[in-house]
Design a protein around this motif. Structure first.
Motif, PDB file in Angstrom:
ATOM      1  N   SER A 197      16.863  39.951  51.678  1.00 59.02           N
ATOM      2  CA  SER A 197      15.466  38.043  50.736  1.00 59.02           C
ATOM      3  C   SER A 197      15.445  38.291  49.781  1.00 59.02           C
ATOM      4  CB  SER A 197      14.730  38.736  52.038  1.00 59.02           C
ATOM      5  OG  SER A 197      13.874  39.782  52.042  1.00 59.02           O
ATOM      6  N   GLY A 198      14.518  37.794  49.421  1.00 61.22           N
ATOM      7  CA  GLY A 198      13.972  36.917  47.796  1.00 61.22           C
ATOM      8  C   GLY A 198      15.274  37.572  46.745  1.00 61.22           C
ATOM      9  N   HIS A 199      16.593  37.150  46.511  1.00 62.22           N
ATOM     10  CA  HIS A 199      17.464  37.177  45.960  1.00 62.22           C
ATOM     11  C   HIS A 199      17.811  35.695  45.829  1.00 62.22           C
ATOM     12  CE1 HIS A 199      18.977  36.427  50.373  1.00 62.22           C
ATOM     13  NE2 HIS A 199      19.928  35.686  49.426  1.00 62.22           N
ATOM     14  N   ARG A 200      18.722  35.646  44.332  1.00 62.56           N
ATOM     15  CA  ARG A 200      18.827  34.341  43.822  1.00 62.56           C
ATOM     16  C   ARG A 200      20.108  33.779  44.383  1.00 62.56           C
ATOM     17  NH1 ARG A 200      14.047  33.924  45.463  1.00 62.56           N
ATOM     18  NH2 ARG A 200      12.744  33.595  43.766  1.00 62.56           N
ATOM     19  N   LEU A 201      20.853  32.801  44.167  1.00 59.41           N
ATOM     20  CA  LEU A 201      21.776  32.213  43.719  1.00 59.41           C
ATOM     21  C   LEU A 201      22.474  31.590  42.839  1.00 59.41           C
ATOM     22  CD1 LEU A 201      23.145  31.540  47.211  1.00 59.41           C
ATOM     23  CD2 LEU A 201      23.589  33.682  46.022  1.00 59.41           C
ATOM     24  N   THR A 202      23.337  31.976  42.099  1.00 56.24           N
ATOM     25  CA  THR A 202      24.247  30.637  41.325  1.00 56.24           C
ATOM     26  C   THR A 202      25.480  30.311  41.593  1.00 56.24           C
ATOM     27  OG1 THR A 202      23.295  29.403  38.670  1.00 56.24           O
ATOM     28  CG2 THR A 202      24.194  32.340  39.246  1.00 56.24           C
ATOM     29  N   TYR A 203      26.135  29.376  40.398  1.00 56.74           N
ATOM     30  CA  TYR A 203      27.018  29.235  40.442  1.00 56.74           C
ATOM     31  C   TYR A 203      28.464  28.945  39.347  1.00 56.74           C
ATOM     32  CZ  TYR A 203      25.357  24.423  39.448  1.00 56.74           C
ATOM     33  OH  TYR A 203      24.859  23.693  38.945  1.00 56.74           O
ATOM     34  N   TYR A 204      28.904  29.699  39.368  1.00 64.21           N
ATOM     35  CA  TYR A 204      30.176  29.453  37.674  1.00 64.21           C
ATOM     36  C   TYR A 204      31.290  29.122  38.062  1.00 64.21           C
ATOM     37  CZ  TYR A 204      32.435  30.777  33.600  1.00 64.21           C
ATOM     38  OH  TYR A 204      33.051  31.043  32.712  1.00 64.21           O
ATOM     39  N   LYS A 205      32.173  28.702  38.040  1.00 62.19           N
ATOM     40  CA  LYS A 205      33.300  27.813  37.906  1.00 62.19           C
ATOM     41  C   LYS A 205      33.595  27.393  39.409  1.00 62.19           C
ATOM     42  CE  LYS A 205      35.295  28.713  33.837  1.00 62.19           C
ATOM     43  NZ  LYS A 205      35.945  27.120  33.329  1.00 62.19           N
ATOM     44  N   GLN A 206      34.296  28.248  40.439  1.00 64.05           N
ATOM     45  CA  GLN A 206      34.638  29.236  41.395  1.00 64.05           C
ATOM     46  C   GLN A 206      34.340  29.607  42.394  1.00 64.05           C
ATOM     47  OE1 GLN A 206      36.902  29.645  39.327  1.00 64.05           O
ATOM     48  NE2 GLN A 206      38.616  31.073  40.495  1.00 64.05           N
ATOM     49  N   TYR A 207      32.951  30.321  41.110  1.00 67.17           N
ATOM     50  CA  TYR A 207      32.466  31.295  41.654  1.00 67.17           C
ATOM     51  C   TYR A 207      30.910  31.344  42.526  1.00 67.17           C
ATOM     52  CZ  TYR A 207      36.573  33.752  39.098  1.00 67.17           C
ATOM     53  OH  TYR A 207      37.433  34.193  39.064  1.00 67.17           O
ATOM     54  N   ILE A 208      30.235  32.071  43.502  1.00 67.68           N
ATOM     55  CA  ILE A 208      29.253  31.951  44.005  1.00 67.68           C
ATOM     56  C   ILE A 208      28.570  33.322  43.786  1.00 67.68           C
ATOM     57  CG2 ILE A 208      27.606  32.030  45.955  1.00 67.68           C
ATOM     58  CD1 ILE A 208      28.528  29.281  44.892  1.00 67.68           C
ATOM     59  N   ILE A 209      27.485  33.511  42.703  1.00 71.58           N
ATOM     60  CA  ILE A 209      26.943  35.050  42.004  1.00 71.58           C
ATOM     61  C   ILE A 209      25.442  35.372  42.395  1.00 71.58           C
ATOM     62  CG2 ILE A 209      26.513  36.327  39.760  1.00 71.58           C
ATOM     63  CD1 ILE A 209      27.955  34.060  38.389  1.00 71.58           C
ATOM     64  N   LEU A 210      25.027  36.821  43.161  1.00 71.89           N
ATOM     65  CA  LEU A 210      24.146  36.425  43.831  1.00 71.89           C
ATOM     66  C   LEU A 210      24.203  37.831  43.207  1.00 71.89           C
ATOM     67  CD1 LEU A 210      24.153  37.437  47.634  1.00 71.89           C
ATOM     68  CD2 LEU A 210      23.494  39.421  46.023  1.00 71.89           C
ATOM     69  N   PHE A 211      22.340  37.894  42.669  1.00 74.63           N
ATOM     70  CA  PHE A 211      21.472  39.251  42.601  1.00 74.63           C
ATOM     71  C   PHE A 211      20.533  39.247  42.792  1.00 74.63           C
ATOM     72  CE2 PHE A 211      18.928  41.140  38.934  1.00 74.63           C
ATOM     73  CZ  PHE A 211      19.803  41.954  38.684  1.00 74.63           C
ATOM     74  N   GLY A 212      20.155  40.663  43.015  1.00 70.80           N
ATOM     75  CA  GLY A 212      18.425  41.194  43.437  1.00 70.80           C
ATOM     76  C   GLY A 212      17.939  40.956  44.726  1.00 70.80           C
ATOM     77  N   GLY A 213      16.493  41.040  44.738  1.00 72.78           N
ATOM     78  CA  GLY A 213      16.563  40.797  46.268  1.00 72.78           C
ATOM     79  C   GLY A 213      15.717  42.236  46.705  1.00 72.78           C
ATOM     80  N   PHE A 214      15.016  42.363  47.976  1.00 72.59           N
ATOM     81  CA  PHE A 214      14.622  43.268  48.663  1.00 72.59           C
ATOM     82  C   PHE A 214      14.791  43.153  49.879  1.00 72.59           C
ATOM     83  CE2 PHE A 214      11.885  39.923  49.076  1.00 72.59           C
ATOM     84  CZ  PHE A 214      10.717  40.350  50.563  1.00 72.59           C
ATOM     85  N   GLN A 215      15.300  43.969  50.662  1.00 76.71           N
ATOM     86  CA  GLN A 215      14.915  45.373  52.438  1.00 76.71           C
ATOM     87  C   GLN A 215      13.425  45.733  52.466  1.00 76.71           C
ATOM     88  OE1 GLN A 215      18.025  47.542  51.892  1.00 76.71           O
ATOM     89  NE2 GLN A 215      19.236  45.915  52.465  1.00 76.71           N
ATOM     90  N   GLU A 216      13.319  44.427  53.402  1.00 73.26           N
ATOM     91  CA  GLU A 216      11.793  45.302  53.733  1.00 73.26           C
ATOM     92  C   GLU A 216      11.612  46.309  55.258  1.00 73.26           C
ATOM     93  OE1 GLU A 216       7.478  44.442  54.742  1.00 73.26           O
ATOM     94  OE2 GLU A 216       8.461  42.745  54.143  1.00 73.26           O
ATOM     95  N   THR A 217      11.480  47.331  54.772  1.00 76.33           N
ATOM     96  CA  THR A 217      11.500  48.843  55.967  1.00 76.33           C
ATOM     97  C   THR A 217       9.952  48.838  56.492  1.00 76.33           C
ATOM     98  OG1 THR A 217      11.490  50.299  54.538  1.00 76.33           O
ATOM     99  CG2 THR A 217      13.753  49.810  55.006  1.00 76.33           C
ATOM    100  N   THR A 218       9.237  50.257  57.182  1.00 74.61           N
ATOM    101  CA  THR A 218       8.548  50.487  57.808  1.00 74.61           C
ATOM    102  C   THR A 218       7.570  50.566  56.229  1.00 74.61           C
ATOM    103  OG1 THR A 218       9.511  51.235  59.586  1.00 74.61           O
ATOM    104  CG2 THR A 218       7.022  51.601  59.175  1.00 74.61           C
ATOM    105  N   GLY A 219       6.939  48.955  55.934  1.00 79.11           N
ATOM    106  CA  GLY A 219       5.541  49.271  55.129  1.00 79.11           C
ATOM    107  C   GLY A 219       6.097  49.863  53.461  1.00 79.11           C
ATOM    108  N   ASP A 220       7.384  49.947  53.483  1.00 78.91           N
ATOM    109  CA  ASP A 220       8.013  50.295  52.008  1.00 78.91           C
ATOM    110  C   ASP A 220       9.087  49.168  51.836  1.00 78.91           C
ATOM    111  OD1 ASP A 220       8.421  51.863  50.120  1.00 78.91           O
ATOM    112  OD2 ASP A 220       9.816  52.598  50.778  1.00 78.91           O
ATOM    113  N   HIS A 221       9.406  48.930  50.113  1.00 75.97           N
ATOM    114  CA  HIS A 221       9.719  47.780  50.001  1.00 75.97           C
ATOM    115  C   HIS A 221      11.070  48.652  49.167  1.00 75.97           C
ATOM    116  CE1 HIS A 221       6.942  44.918  50.673  1.00 75.97           C
ATOM    117  NE2 HIS A 221       7.486  44.204  50.298  1.00 75.97           N
ATOM    118  N   LYS A 222      12.064  47.994  49.269  1.00 75.90           N
ATOM    119  CA  LYS A 222      13.433  48.853  48.212  1.00 75.90           C
ATOM    120  C   LYS A 222      13.656  47.203  47.226  1.00 75.90           C
ATOM    121  CE  LYS A 222      18.121  50.498  48.508  1.00 75.90           C
ATOM    122  NZ  LYS A 222      18.895  51.539  49.089  1.00 75.90           N
TER     123      LYS A 222
END
Length: 724
Positions: A197-222
């Protein structure tokens, strides 16, 4: 005698405070006993240890009970929420789309999966139900489909137990048909991005591009820094292999990710990093916490970092003769820091794409953090980030001119006058002409009038006038300061929906929506604004408040004992209570910035030099681009009329460079594409031209007309100075 009476009154005041405190403690004890009893009776809402998989499966089964897509008109706007997604419908310029989100009221979190449609012309909200829709979530990402212009793609997001003790991150991928409002889960071939979650999407031609975000486990952010690209024609995800030595963005979330004609651009973001408090500036470390085994062992501290860097993701599609399923070439390129960037740096600043620019609003800067509280500054500033020049421009609302303002120029009058009034009056007329041009098709045969672009429509009106629209309150001030607002741009109008402000350690979620015309900037229109929802005190907050009350009470007693005589003489009672309590939702409320702490003086000097160099280069680009330049107070219509032949020549030259013969296009198509080029240039220069207009109006100049225009009888009237 007076002193004795003062002591007696002080004693009675102390007794009243103690009695009030005792009553408050009894209420809290009763509340805790009831809470324990409900837990013993198996109350799921009170016990946060729930099986999220079972809860989501039950929701999925309930969702399948809908047999068809239904659209229901609402009497009021949707329920208040935060971390939702908001986007202009790419196939209907009269609609805005809102999906998902969450609401935390101090006691429990609720998540939503309703799709809402706002009809702009009717000021009407509608709720969409579908038999196949994403499950409730927040902090997800979606974007339009690029070449697949009728669709919106959505990935990921998060869900939590009512008291946020357990989190679930989604890795599902969805497609929304913007015409029918039908959801379809996209089943891809091979590997796909991990949950986040907290990631971003954008587009270019026929492509959808995804980057970043985080995963939250027990008391920690990755935090994640991987790139994934989805091919909408081959229905496959892939993560490009980047050179090991290539400079690339650090893992982050809450950043800006906008489309570009050669890929995508990234700016800013937020992440948490581990630093060694004893190392001073630049003491960032990535190791684990020291277990304190020997002398000199230091404990690392996790702090928030606001990123201010900028990257360009260059995406090169495979050549036309490449085999089926060939992958594009992807490369990160670091850009200079944007010139004139918002200062201080901020996170949670929302940004929407518009005509080669990013329109940015709000944000928060945490400039001081202790173990007890966070001191934050919230913003309501509006900026335009010119992507090509990599420069920010502040956008300010214009105050309406008074009735006396138009007297000086002779042709002003009222709130509008001169060239600016003519420009605003002709915009809709131009758009109608272009719509007729587009609807006429591309054939070259037929009447001679088919190849003429009818821009001059003096006095022409639509046969059926549209019904009168609802009048909204208009203010010359931007909405209240906030972060993580939702932005969407439809027909050159910016819409601002909701947002958050942390007050007293609590997330204040705004329940409002505003509209700003980006071409006129003539005020902020309030679509709706409802009272904030009530905050429910949790047990932990009650305990914190109780501790604070005890500290405040003891402090006040000491001060009363030390300065009782002085207080009685001055008649002043001291109060040293703390301004606010720690936030209960630190997982999304950004922590203090470590950007300044990590940068050395030399790094800051380099950043300032880069900014100055970027500004100098930007000035050169403005002068030397060789393209027709708009004039102050010149509308898109007037600009294209004056420079139409030049833009057509530029277009034909560009076509020949691409081995496309201009003769294969009709005159209508050439003029339509030429107007698109001129419109792009008009928006590209919008901020500089607006500044020139303000300076000229302040000097009493209402318009600037060339001798050629004067000879043709064009241009009259002048406006008086307008206060900013």
């Amino acid at each position: 005698m007076a002193k004795a009476k003062g002591k007696k009154g002080k004693s009675e005041s102390k007794q009243a405070k103690l009695a009030e405190k005792k009553q408050k403690q009894e209420k809290k004890a009763d509340k805790k006993s009831k809470s324990k009893a409900s837990k013993n009776n198996g109350d799921v809402d009170s016990d946060d240890d729930v099986d999220l998989d079972a809860v989501l499966e039950e929701m999925r089964l309930q969702q399948e009970q809908h047999h068809r897509i239904t659209e229901t008109v609402l009497d009021a706007p949707p329920p208040v929420s935060s971390y939702a997604s908001f986007l202009a419908n790419p196939v209907n310029s009269n609609q805005l789309l809102l999906f998902g989100g969450e609401l935390y009221d101090g006691a429990r979190a609720s998540f939503f999966n309703k799709l809402y449609v706002y009809y702009i012309d009717k000021d009407e909200w509608r709720s969409i139900t579908s038999p196949n829709a994403p499950l409730p979530r927040s902090s997800h990402a979606w974007c339009r489909g690029g070449n697949d212009s009728k669709s919106i793609y959505l990935f990921g997001g998060e869900f939590s137990s009512p008291k946020q003790g357990t989190f679930y991150h989604y890795s599902d991928f969805w497609k929304l048909d913007c015409s029918t409002k039908e959801w379809t889960r996209v089943e891809t071939k091979g590997k796909s991005p991990p949950a986040r979650s907290g990631h971003r999407l954008t587009y270019y031609k026929q492509y959808i591009i995804l980057f970043g975000g985080f995963q939250e486990t027990t008391g920690d952010h990755k935090y994640l820094g991987d790139v994934w690209i989805y091919d909408t024609t081959n229905f496959v995800w892939h993560t490009p292999s980047l050179p090991p030595a290539q400079l690339k963005p650090d893992p982050r979330s809450s950043f800006t990710f906008l489309p570009h004609d050669q890929g995508a651009v990234l700016y800013g973001g937020f992440s948490r990093v581990k630093v060694n408090p004893g190392a001073g500036k630049g003491g960032q470390q990535s190791g684990k916490k020291s277990k304190g085994g020997g002398y000199g062992a230091k404990m690392t501290k996790v702090v928030g970092m606001i990123h201010t860097d900028c990257f360009f993701l260059r995406v090169t599609p495979p050549p036309s003769d490449a085999p089926q399923g060939a992958l594009p070439t992807v490369r990160w390129e670091r850009r200079k820091k944007p010139a004139n960037a918002p200062n201080p740096p901020r996170t949670g600043a929302a940004m929407a794409f518009h005509k080669g620019r990013g329109i940015m609003f709000g944000g928060v800067h945490d400039h001081e953090e202790t173990e007890e509280d966070v001191d934050s500054d919230f913003f309501n500033q509006l900026f335009a980030w010119n992507i090509e020049r990599n420069r920010f421009f502040p956008l300010g609302l214009r105050k309406p001119r008074t009735n006396n303002a138009g007297k000086k120029g002779g042709g002003g009058g009222g709130e509008r006058g001169g060239r600016r009034g003519n420009r605003q009056a002709n915009e809709e007329e131009l758009l109608r002409s272009l719509a007729k041009l587009t609807a006429g098709g591309g054939g070259g045969g037929g009447d001679d009038d088919d190849d003429v672009m009818d821009i001059d429509l003096p006095g022409e009106q639509e046969p059926d006038e549209p019904p009168a629209r609802k009048e909204f309150p208009v203010s010359n001030e931007l909405p209240h300061a906030r972060f993580n607002a939702q932005l969407a741009v439809q027909d050159d109008v910016l819409y601002i929906y909701g947002g958050i402000m942390d007050k007293g350690g609590r997330d204040v979620v705004f329940d409002d929506m505003y509209a700003i015309d980006l071409g006129k900037l003539d005020g902020c229109k309030e679509i709706f604004n409802r009272p904030l929802p009530d905050w429910i005190e949790s047990e932990d907050e009650d305990d914190d408040d109780e501790d604070d009350d005890e500290e405040d009470h003891s402090d006040s007693e000491e001060e009363e004992d030390e300065g009782e005589d002085e207080e009685m003489e001055d008649g002043v009672e001291k109060n040293n209570s703390k301004p606010f309590t720690p936030s209960k939702r630190g997982r999304k409320t950004p922590a203090s910035s470590a950007a300044d702490a990590e940068s050395t003086p030399s790094e800051r000097e380099d950043g300032e030099a880069e900014t100055a160099a970027a500004a100098a280069e930007e000035q050169e680009e403005v002068v030397d681009d060789g393209l027709p330049h708009p004039r102050p107070f010149e509308s898109r219509r007037d600009f294209f009329q004056r420079t139409s032949n030049e833009w057509q020549e530029i277009l034909m030259t560009n076509l020949r460079w691409k081995n496309i013969q201009p003769e294969t296009l009709s005159i209508k198509e050439i003029k339509s594409k030429a107007f698109e080029l001129s419109e792009e240039k008009w928006w590209d220069c919008r901020e500089e031209i607006t500044a020139m207009e303000d300076e000229q109006e302040a000097a009493g100049i209402g318009e600037v007309v060339s001798l050629a225009d004067r000879a043709e009888g064009g241009g009259h009237g002048g406006g008086a100075a307008r206060r900013r």
